[in-house]
Design a protein around this motif. Sequence first.
Motif, PDB file in Angstrom:
ATOM      1  N   ARG A   1      70.893  63.123  47.058  1.00 29.74           N
ATOM      2  CA  ARG A   1      71.056  62.876  49.003  1.00 29.74           C
ATOM      3  C   ARG A   1      71.968  61.708  48.829  1.00 29.74           C
ATOM      4  O   ARG A   1      72.914  61.886  47.980  1.00 29.74           O
ATOM      5  N   HIS A   2      72.491  61.870  50.389  1.00 32.22           N
ATOM      6  CA  HIS A   2      74.500  61.439  50.211  1.00 32.22           C
ATOM      7  C   HIS A   2      74.434  60.406  51.480  1.00 32.22           C
ATOM      8  O   HIS A   2      73.468  60.345  52.357  1.00 32.22           O
ATOM      9  N   ILE A   3      74.281  58.840  50.478  1.00 37.59           N
ATOM     10  CA  ILE A   3      73.896  57.086  51.243  1.00 37.59           C
ATOM     11  C   ILE A   3      75.337  57.303  50.926  1.00 37.59           C
ATOM     12  O   ILE A   3      76.149  56.712  50.782  1.00 37.59           O
ATOM     13  N   VAL A   4      75.708  56.560  52.663  1.00 36.87           N
ATOM     14  CA  VAL A   4      77.099  55.219  52.611  1.00 36.87           C
ATOM     15  C   VAL A   4      76.405  53.943  53.305  1.00 36.87           C
ATOM     16  O   VAL A   4      75.648  53.978  53.999  1.00 36.87           O
ATOM     17  N   ILE A   5      77.405  53.114  52.604  1.00 32.35           N
ATOM     18  CA  ILE A   5      76.677  51.694  53.180  1.00 32.35           C
ATOM     19  C   ILE A   5      78.279  50.965  53.647  1.00 32.35           C
ATOM     20  O   ILE A   5      79.634  51.254  52.700  1.00 32.35           O
ATOM     21  N   ASP A   6      78.209  50.784  54.765  1.00 30.22           N
ATOM     22  CA  ASP A   6      79.213  49.902  55.702  1.00 30.22           C
ATOM     23  C   ASP A   6      80.247  51.655  55.972  1.00 30.22           C
ATOM     24  O   ASP A   6      80.617  52.422  54.659  1.00 30.22           O
ATOM     25  N   LEU A   7      80.755  51.087  57.113  1.00 31.28           N
ATOM     26  CA  LEU A   7      82.432  52.541  58.002  1.00 31.28           C
ATOM     27  C   LEU A   7      83.210  51.555  58.066  1.00 31.28           C
ATOM     28  O   LEU A   7      83.791  51.159  58.700  1.00 31.28           O
ATOM     29  N   GLY A   8      84.190  50.955  56.910  1.00 31.51           N
ATOM     30  CA  GLY A   8      85.861  50.726  56.546  1.00 31.51           C
ATOM     31  C   GLY A   8      86.382  51.614  57.102  1.00 31.51           C
ATOM     32  O   GLY A   8      86.138  52.369  56.260  1.00 31.51           O
ATOM     33  N   THR A   9      87.924  51.154  56.935  1.00 31.04           N
ATOM     34  CA  THR A   9      88.543  52.429  56.427  1.00 31.04           C
ATOM     35  C   THR A   9      90.052  51.661  56.530  1.00 31.04           C
ATOM     36  O   THR A   9      89.774  50.317  56.339  1.00 31.04           O
ATOM     37  N   GLY A  10      91.129  52.248  55.881  1.00 31.91           N
ATOM     38  CA  GLY A  10      92.270  51.469  55.784  1.00 31.91           C
ATOM     39  C   GLY A  10      92.837  52.095  54.205  1.00 31.91           C
ATOM     40  O   GLY A  10      91.728  52.600  53.471  1.00 31.91           O
ATOM     41  N   ASP A  11      94.059  52.474  53.951  1.00 40.74           N
ATOM     42  CA  ASP A  11      94.033  52.492  52.150  1.00 40.74           C
ATOM     43  C   ASP A  11      95.008  51.745  51.767  1.00 40.74           C
ATOM     44  O   ASP A  11      96.074  52.114  52.871  1.00 40.74           O
ATOM     45  N   TYR A  12      95.008  51.108  50.754  1.00 35.81           N
ATOM     46  CA  TYR A  12      95.744  50.680  49.766  1.00 35.81           C
ATOM     47  C   TYR A  12      96.990  50.911  49.270  1.00 35.81           C
ATOM     48  O   TYR A  12      98.072  50.720  50.002  1.00 35.81           O
ATOM     49  N   SER A  13      96.492  52.073  49.192  1.00 33.27           N
ATOM     50  CA  SER A  13      97.732  52.822  47.708  1.00 33.27           C
ATOM     51  C   SER A  13      99.092  53.411  49.094  1.00 33.27           C
ATOM     52  O   SER A  13      99.644  53.948  48.648  1.00 33.27           O
ATOM     53  N   LYS A  14      98.508  53.277  50.672  1.00 31.92           N
ATOM     54  CA  LYS A  14      99.367  54.345  51.460  1.00 31.92           C
ATOM     55  C   LYS A  14      99.654  53.335  52.010  1.00 31.92           C
ATOM     56  O   LYS A  14     100.431  53.892  53.651  1.00 31.92           O
ATOM     57  N   GLY A  15      99.567  52.006  52.124  1.00 28.21           N
ATOM     58  CA  GLY A  15     100.801  51.536  53.126  1.00 28.21           C
ATOM     59  C   GLY A  15      99.581  51.304  54.572  1.00 28.21           C
ATOM     60  O   GLY A  15      98.755  51.134  54.329  1.00 28.21           O
ATOM     61  N   LYS A  16     100.115  51.866  55.998  1.00 26.10           N
ATOM     62  CA  LYS A  16      99.608  51.220  56.651  1.00 26.10           C
ATOM     63  C   LYS A  16      98.815  52.999  56.918  1.00 26.10           C
ATOM     64  O   LYS A  16      98.399  52.492  58.567  1.00 26.10           O
TER      65      LYS A  16
END
Length: 163
Positions: free
Chosen positions: A26-41
């Motif tokens: 089963r595939h479960i996701v909790i919350d839907l934040g975005t962005g990546d610290y490793s690649k800047g903006k």
Amino acid sequence: MAKHCEVVFWDVQHGHMTYIKTPNNRHIVIDLGTGDYSKGKEAFSPLLHLRDKYGVKQLDYVIITHPHLDHIDDILNFDALNPKVLRRPKHLSNAEVMERVIERDRKKFEKYCEINNRYNQSIEAGSSDSVANPENWGDFKSNHILLLLVITIILIITVLSQL
């Protein structure tokens, strides 16, 4: 059937997201934040990453803990994984969710409300998608339950530390 539980935490720039693959696939996701610290903006969508890099074709459950932007920022990609079940706070009306939304974020909150309306039917206890159905529990052993308890505690600490 897999004998392990896979958990991925994304500490994204805006909010957070957790992906869980259960022993019964089963595939479960909790919350839907975005962005990546490793690649800047550079934009990073965990949902599209699950689809493109993990090969997830459909989510079984999406849990949105509360409708704040940092927890729904990736909602425009929600339909890319066509979740079967959405769990979210039901005590808020769409009108309450839309209160004080700034224009820049309006599209995301409108999408949340549209999805909220779409997933508003109750799930029968005997359904294959019901959490009451033991088939959805997988082959959990005590160490899996302990792992999920630890994840829950970490999630609570993370949320409380942001208050």
